[in-house]
Design an enzyme around this catalytic site. Structure first.
Site, short mmCIF file in Angstrom:
data_model
loop_
_atom_site.label_atom_id
_atom_site.label_comp_id
_atom_site.label_asym_id
_atom_site.label_seq_id
_atom_site.Cartn_x
_atom_site.Cartn_y
_atom_site.Cartn_z
N TYR A 18 0.91 -1.27 0.06
CA TYR A 18 -0.10 0.05 0.12
C TYR A 18 0.82 1.35 -0.01
CZ TYR A 18 -3.65 3.38 1.30
OH TYR A 18 -4.76 4.42 1.33
N HIS A 22 1.45 4.12 -3.13
CA HIS A 22 1.13 5.54 -2.99
C HIS A 22 2.51 6.34 -3.03
CE1 HIS A 22 -2.63 4.27 -1.85
NE2 HIS A 22 -3.05 5.57 -1.79
N TYR A 41 -3.89 16.13 1.38
CA TYR A 41 -4.35 14.69 1.70
C TYR A 41 -3.30 13.78 2.19
CZ TYR A 41 -7.42 10.68 0.33
OH TYR A 41 -8.05 9.20 0.39
N TRP A 76 -7.52 3.69 -10.55
CA TRP A 76 -6.81 3.70 -9.19
C TRP A 76 -7.52 2.39 -8.46
CZ3 TRP A 76 -2.18 4.60 -7.60
CH2 TRP A 76 -2.00 4.83 -6.24
N TRP A 77 -8.83 2.70 -8.33
CA TRP A 77 -9.64 1.89 -7.65
C TRP A 77 -9.43 0.26 -7.93
CZ3 TRP A 77 -15.22 4.24 -7.84
CH2 TRP A 77 -15.30 5.32 -6.70
#
Length: 103
Positions: A18, A22, A41, A76-77
């Site tokens: 993860y 990112h 963010y 992206w999902w």
């Protein structure tokens, strides 16, 4: 500016993956977030529970809500679906958190 907080879950064995994904955020994804009013963010991980805490500062709710319909966000999902809890459309399972205190 609007402050938002969300909670998501990743699979316990996917913490490093993860973070890697990112760290290598696609430039077009970053551009889309900014175009839809993201001022900042930040995502934090509680490694003990595999819970992600996202903190966002956005310009306006209506423009931000349109991110879900963008092609890059849906891509992206799909890319992230194998490492976190998702809905049938591969969007992450998100719990909105509500402010109860601010200093």
């Amino acid at each position: 500016m609007i402050k938002k907080a969300i909670k998501m879950k990743i699979y316990p064995d996917k913490h490093e993956e993860y973070k890697r994904r990112h760290d290598e955020l696609w430039p077009e994804m970053e551009q889309m977030l900014k175009e839809h009013g993201a001022l900042s963010y930040t995502i934090f991980l509680d490694a003990k529970t595999s819970t992600l805490f996202g903190y966002l500062e956005i310009q306006e709710e209506e423009r931000w809500s349109q991110t879900a319909q963008t092609e890059i966000n849906q891509k992206w999902w799909d890319y992230m679906a194998d490492i976190m809890e998702t809905n049938p459309d591969n969007s992450p399972v998100v719990t909105d958190l509500f402010p109860v205190f601010e200093l």
